[in-house]
Design an enzyme around this catalytic site. Structure first.
Site, PDB file in Angstrom:
ATOM      1  N   GLU A  82       0.728  -1.262   0.168  1.00 23.71           N
ATOM      2  CA  GLU A  82       0.345  -0.056  -0.130  1.00 23.71           C
ATOM      3  C   GLU A  82       0.746   1.220   0.308  1.00 23.71           C
ATOM      4  O   GLU A  82       0.282   2.324   0.445  1.00 23.71           O
ATOM      5  CB  GLU A  82      -1.271  -0.314   1.205  1.00 23.71           C
ATOM      6  CG  GLU A  82      -1.745  -1.112   0.940  1.00 23.71           C
ATOM      7  CD  GLU A  82      -3.241  -1.005   0.094  1.00 23.71           C
ATOM      8  OE1 GLU A  82      -3.768  -0.236   0.251  1.00 23.71           O
ATOM      9  OE2 GLU A  82      -3.790  -1.771  -0.846  1.00 23.71           O
TER      10      GLU A  82
ATOM     11  N   HIS B  32      -4.347   1.751   7.565  1.00 22.78           N
ATOM     12  CA  HIS B  32      -3.474   2.076   7.186  1.00 22.78           C
ATOM     13  C   HIS B  32      -2.321   2.709   8.387  1.00 22.78           C
ATOM     14  O   HIS B  32      -3.547   2.683   9.199  1.00 22.78           O
ATOM     15  CB  HIS B  32      -3.099   2.782   6.071  1.00 22.78           C
ATOM     16  CG  HIS B  32      -3.313   3.272   4.417  1.00 22.78           C
ATOM     17  ND1 HIS B  32      -4.341   3.205   3.359  1.00 22.78           N
ATOM     18  CD2 HIS B  32      -3.355   1.835   3.832  1.00 22.78           C
ATOM     19  CE1 HIS B  32      -4.403   2.957   2.501  1.00 22.78           C
ATOM     20  NE2 HIS B  32      -3.691   1.336   2.491  1.00 22.78           N
TER      21      HIS B  32
ATOM     22  N   CYS C 230      -2.895  11.225   3.937  1.00 27.80           N
ATOM     23  CA  CYS C 230      -3.246  10.620   2.409  1.00 27.80           C
ATOM     24  C   CYS C 230      -2.094  11.153   1.449  1.00 27.80           C
ATOM     25  O   CYS C 230      -2.614  10.680  -0.424  1.00 27.80           O
ATOM     26  CB  CYS C 230      -4.584  10.177   2.538  1.00 27.80           C
ATOM     27  SG  CYS C 230      -5.156   9.342   4.245  1.00 27.80           S
TER      28      CYS C 230
HETATM   29  O1  SUG Z   1      -8.041   3.285  -0.099  1.00 26.81           O
HETATM   30  N1  SUG Z   1     -10.374   5.411  -0.271  1.00 26.81           N
HETATM   31  C1  SUG Z   1      -9.479   5.564  -0.069  1.00 26.81           C
HETATM   32  C2  SUG Z   1      -8.849   6.274   1.247  1.00 26.81           C
HETATM   33  C3  SUG Z   1      -7.074   6.248   1.148  1.00 26.81           C
HETATM   34  C4  SUG Z   1      -6.448   7.149   2.236  1.00 26.81           C
HETATM   35  N2  SUG Z   1      -5.461   6.866   2.369  1.00 26.81           N
HETATM   36  C5  SUG Z   1      -4.437   6.234   3.220  1.00 26.81           C
HETATM   37  N3  SUG Z   1      -4.963   6.617   4.552  1.00 26.81           N
HETATM   38  N4  SUG Z   1      -3.430   6.508   3.045  1.00 26.81           N
HETATM   39  C6  SUG Z   1      -8.705   4.068   0.070  1.00 26.81           C
HETATM   40  O2  SUG Z   1      -9.114   3.129   0.942  1.00 26.81           O
HETATM   41  C7  SUG Z   1     -12.858   5.197  -1.033  1.00 26.81           C
HETATM   42  C8  SUG Z   1     -13.370   5.861  -2.867  1.00 26.81           C
HETATM   43  C9  SUG Z   1     -14.740   5.367  -2.518  1.00 26.81           C
HETATM   44  O3  SUG Z   1     -15.642   4.255  -1.789  1.00 26.81           O
HETATM   45  O4  SUG Z   1     -15.405   5.512  -3.369  1.00 26.81           O
HETATM   46  C10 SUG Z   1     -11.349   5.035  -1.617  1.00 26.81           C
HETATM   47  O5  SUG Z   1     -10.813   4.614  -2.415  1.00 26.81           O
END
Ligand code: SUG
Length: 440
Positions: free
Chosen positions: A173, A245, A363
């Protein structure tokens, strides 16, 4: 060496599709009407704010969505509008939603990075994340690789590896599970993982663990970190509480680590190892679950902040507005500022459009430490200054809708609009033709 935050520009298809089990905000906001223009502007304003603090700031372009190429590979044929229509009719539109996410905005997941100072061969190492755990995110890896190879093209200074082989075994990730700490005794790359395919460690029971120990170990080898790497397990209780994460419950910079007690297993042991390897200047500022219930930490995201070094050497926290509104989260951040450490200020920014998909300030950025020579070798016009800010702001006004629902994703006009937007953007950023649709 100076840190540059490469933020992902929010793409024109930003929407709420509820695609990420274990990411509570994503699930909760499924079906909400999105405002891509506001989302992109909130992100751009954050970049400007960080740049104005005197911190290095750059930008990464979004990815082409809906991903017509992926839909074709899934058997939806014909002209582009037919592909969109057929995909919208299958599985109640789920496949189209998966192939339309603007999730590349969260560039903390784009790659893992090691500065040249820490790598045995003296080059900056970047490994694009395969994001194997979630289909909509795994789609990002090939374009991320192309984009990073266009920007970090100078092979004498940079190496952009291939993403780790796809599949559950090496699920990676990116930097969301990586923290580089540095103090008087040295630098440590803390590479956290949620599960091990080979065995070991208690796995979470409710939500998926996205990063494997095997992936983290491969990154340490690829980036030639030697003794500089430290592999450690995310707390399964943290993942089950919604910390999908590491950066949901911890953020580090220099010798400072802000950390929730449910971020890592055996926090006491980890602290002792870090004190030995980073040095006695380590500042470990832990929130207990009593002080800050993990549910509040997940909802308000105080740890998903940017912890940045200011030109004078002190540090600031760039936190989401949700942390100011949550009493326990704000008390914790106030305590961080008051305690004996380099952190002198907290700034709260409105990033609500991204936050409602589980993406806070941390993020939205990929940290890339560069020397001045390396910065000069970067290709394209990606470093944010006032002129680029103004042009990107206009670009958003020209190309973005202010309202988007799942039903709009099948609209062929949206596909045309996003291609026109990305085409104009690659010219603005002087990146050349990095997208397959530009080469067709
Ligand atoms: O991978 N959300 C992302 C958020 C990523 C956050 N990144 C970190 N914590 N570094 C994920 O879960 C949601 C998209 C949606 O539901 O439409 C999404 O992909």
């Amino acid at each position: 060496m100076r840190e540059y935050n490469f933020d992902g520009l929010v793409g024109p298809t930003h929407n709420y599709a509820g695609l990420s089990p274990g990411n509570l905000a994503s699930t909760a906001h499924r079906g909400k009407v999105a405002n891509p223009r506001r989302a992109a502007k909130q992100g751009l304003r954050k970049m400007k704010f960080v740049a104005d603090l005197g911190v290095g700031q750059a930008v990464l372009p979004p990815q082409p969505r809906p991903a017509i190429d992926a839909l074709r590979r899934l058997g939806f044929g014909g002209a582009d509008d037919a592909v969109l229509g057929r995909a919208a009719a299958a599985d109640e539109g789920h496949l189209l939603r998966l192939c339309s996410s603007a999730s590349a905005m969260w560039t903390a997941n784009a790659a893992t990075v090691a500065p040249s100072r820490d790598a045995a061969d003296g080059r900056v190492h970047l490994t694009p994340a395969n994001l194997s755990a979630m289909f909509h995110r795994a789609l990002e890896a090939p374009q991320t690789t192309r984009t990073l190879r266009a920007i970090f093209a100078d092979a004498a200074r940079f190496v952009v590896h291939d993403p780790l082989p796809a599949g559950a075994h090496f699920a990676d990730e990116g930097a969301a599970n990586h923290t580089r700490l540095e103090g008087e005794a040295g630098a440590v790359h803390l590479l956290a993982w949620g599960r091990s395919t080979w065995g070991g460690g208690e796995a979470p029971r409710v939500h998926p663990a996205r990063q494997t120990r095997e992936a983290s170990a491969a990154l340490a080898r690829l980036h030639q970190l030697g003794d500089g790497a430290l592999l450690w397990q995310q707390h399964p209780a943290g993942i089950d509480a919604g910390a999908f994460h590491t950066d949901v419950l911890a953020v580090g910079n220099g010798p400072v680590l802000l950390v929730h007690e449910h971020a890592f297993v055996r926090p006491g042991a980890l602290q002792a190892i870090l004190r030995a390897r980073v040095g006695s200047d380590l500042r470990w500022v832990q929130a207990s679950a009593r002080e800050l219930p993990v549910a509040d930490a997940v909802a308000a995201y105080p740890f998903n902040s940017q912890l940045v070094t200011l030109p004078g050497g002190s540090m600031a926290v760039v936190a989401p507005a949700e942390s100011e509104a949550n009493a326990a989260a704000k008390r914790y951040l106030d305590r961080v500022v008051a305690a004996d450490n380099p952190v002198t200020a907290v700034h709260y920014l409105d990033l609500n459009e991204s936050m409602d998909n589980g993406g806070g300030p941390a993020c939205l950025r990929l940290r890339v430490p560069l020397t001045d020579d390396e910065r000069a070798a970067v290709t394209g016009r990606v470093f944010l200054d006032d002129a680029l800010f103004a042009e990107l702001d206009d670009w958003i006004d020209t190309h973005y809708r202010d309202r988007l629902t799942a039903a709009d994703l099948a609209d062929p006009a949206l596909l045309d609009e996003t291609r026109a937007a990305l085409d104009a953007l690659t010219q603005l950023l002087q990146l050349g033709s990095i997208y397959p649709f530009q080469q067709a």
